[in-house]
Design an enzyme around this catalytic site. Sequence first.
Site, short mmCIF file in Angstrom:
data_model
loop_
_atom_site.label_atom_id
_atom_site.label_comp_id
_atom_site.label_asym_id
_atom_site.label_seq_id
_atom_site.Cartn_x
_atom_site.Cartn_y
_atom_site.Cartn_z
N GLU A 252 10.31 1.37 2.17
CA GLU A 252 8.80 1.22 2.83
C GLU A 252 8.60 0.12 3.62
O GLU A 252 8.05 0.33 4.39
CB GLU A 252 8.03 1.30 1.59
CG GLU A 252 7.77 2.50 0.85
CD GLU A 252 7.80 3.78 1.28
OE1 GLU A 252 6.97 3.66 2.44
OE2 GLU A 252 8.38 4.83 1.01
N GLU B 237 0.76 -1.26 -0.07
CA GLU B 237 0.22 0.06 0.01
C GLU B 237 0.83 1.53 0.01
O GLU B 237 0.69 2.10 -0.77
CB GLU B 237 -1.11 0.07 1.33
CG GLU B 237 -1.61 1.43 1.29
CD GLU B 237 -1.64 1.74 2.75
OE1 GLU B 237 -2.02 1.17 3.94
OE2 GLU B 237 -1.28 2.99 2.97
ZN LIG Z 1 1.14 2.88 6.97
#
Ligand SMILES: [Zn+2]
Length: 747
Positions: free
Chosen positions: A138, A65
Amino acid sequence: MAQQYGFELIRETEIPEINSKAKVFRHIKTGAEVVSLENDDENKCFGITFVTPPPDDTGLPHILEHSVLCGSRKYPSKDPFFELVKGSLATFINAMTFADKTVYPVASQNTKDFYNLVDVYLDAVFHPNITPDTLKQEGWHYDMESPDGEMVYKGVVFNEMKGFYSSPDQVLYLETGTSLFPDNLYGANSGGNPQAIPNLTYEQFKAFHETYYHPSNARIFFYGDDNPEERLKLLDSYLSEFERKDIPNPFAPHPEFSEPRRVTIPFDAGEDADNKALVTVNWALPDPLNVERTLSLQVLYQILLGTPASPLYKALLDSGLGEDIAGLGLDTDAYQMIFSTGMRGVALEDASKVEATILETLDKLVKDGIDPLEIEAAMNTYEFSLREYNTGGFPRGLAMMFTSLSSWLYGGDPLAPLAYEATLASIKEKLASDKHYFEKLIDQYLLKNTHRSTILLEPDSSYRQRLEAQERARLDAYRATLSDTEIEAIVAETHRLRQNQEAPDDPEAIAKLPFLKLSDLDRQSRNFPIEVSQHDGATIVYHDIFSNGITYFDLGFDLQTIPQNLIPYLGLFGTVLLEMGTEKEDFVRLTQRIGSKTGGISTSTITTEKYDRSGSALWMFLRAKGTQAQNDDLLGILSDILLTLKLNDKERFKQIVLTEKASTEARLVPAGHMMVASRLGSHLTLSGWVREQMGGIHYLFFLRELANRVDNDWDGVLADLDSLRKHLINRDTMICNITLDAPNWDK
Ligand SMILES: [Zn+2]
């Protein structure tokens, strides 16, 4: 069958409940499903949702995401979203990972802006530039400043989830699903457990995107007053690149437990030795596809736990076993719904009594019947909230998307949950012919349901140290296997990653983003109608705005008149006004009357500096709403509260103080930055000081002391409360704010 831009129209219907024409489309080539709502709401909404079953606890869906938002084929900028937000009129822009799905929602009132955002989102989800570096940044990577420095894990999601796990409420949220569904997708953690995140490989990461971020696995939602054909045209330009694909359906009911489970989980209690336990009881319910069953269970939740006067809520507070209610409530956002309640602030030796109290209370309600006034109040409150559809600052269309997904994602009808009138009528009919309708639901879905878990979240002051030691040992063991050259490579990699992160974005890439021009903006600013008049010393502010027959009536009390030492009491005085009862009624009856005769009464405060810097605006509001037919009842209740409020119920007041203390403590970790900001702001302005006194760290210290004072100096506390009431409820400083359309106001 009608075809448009590569889509076939599956269904078309009017949904008067939400004032919309609804169309359901299927993309012919890929099978992507689209719900398109046409209406006159200028706050246009879009969302694309993928089913993303987590295979393990590595947080794969969550890391993905984040990652797809780091640049894409058409928009290669490093951070398109932060760049866009600088020049967008978006009223909502976010991405969210749930236990079983990932959702990319946006909203904007400006049509050009709206389509820009949709375009950037579609390119991001279907063509992200995800590289091994994206996962490192990330997700996770080994980080080492120099060959003799310490090796650590770093990564955005890795760090985010460490923070997440330090809040007991968030641990509880994760463990509730895991405890009830250990053997299916809900048993895994889609957000990522920091202990498991470093197991994730780039191959798994890339493959997960290829499998699940595909049109054949997408549910796409549009809402608002834009041209509905534009929606399909834009979508088709992205979808038609793909071929239809079979993606396995991960949803099946979990095998039923033959007997309830008990789970004990440690949580990081820090140094605070006083930290108490959290206990919840949770039931696995059927799927949410049967809309009547889902709606009935939502009303049942309102009956049992909707207000502090509701029977189960009250029984828990009265038990004195804990300080406040805990648990997920009724969760309809998964293939099997969950009903969950319990208490926080529980002494360890009382933990087992919480479960017994819950079960005994439910049993008693089934045997003796639920107070009919309670049912009437809950039905009215629920019906009012359906009709009002007041989502506050959250875009209405997106709220509808989530409602629709509760059925659509699992193969059900996407429109059925939005068209609630027939369902509501059917429930009312059943209730009219069967007085025990809700008691039977308690018996069937809770008491006789053995698919249940009891979670004890136990404070453990050495838990964090143990986790940190494990992580250290794991890193040290890995480091011991590395040669000098390999260590050099990790150090070089650390510096390379950091340089890339710190390097400014390529101006050419930024220029590709679709920014708004001045000519795209409306030249007129919007004014809300305001009429001010005086009446018997009070100021009346009236807004002529269409409100669907509902009167919004706010009474404002000026806090500038309150003596300094009483200011902290204001943090809980709103609750005191509504939940102590009056000379005429105890608080249960008063709450039932509010529930059955109005659309709700609440309190709120405003503490801010005036825009012209002429001082502070400090107000407490008593906010009431109701239909025209309820006006007299509404005014009667407000006048009872203001004129005959009962303050001398020591036990009830103490419950309010403990509840407030427990919920303020629970906010400390997840909202730690807000607490710090509030503390800092208290030195800058009067409004900042007042806010800190009635909501910040100062307030928490005040509440802890107040809990003791109630026992040791009740007369002193009572005198304070009485003095506060006299200063606050004063016609000469009162403001009355009314919103209602003129034709109804004239009546
Ligand atoms: Zn997050």
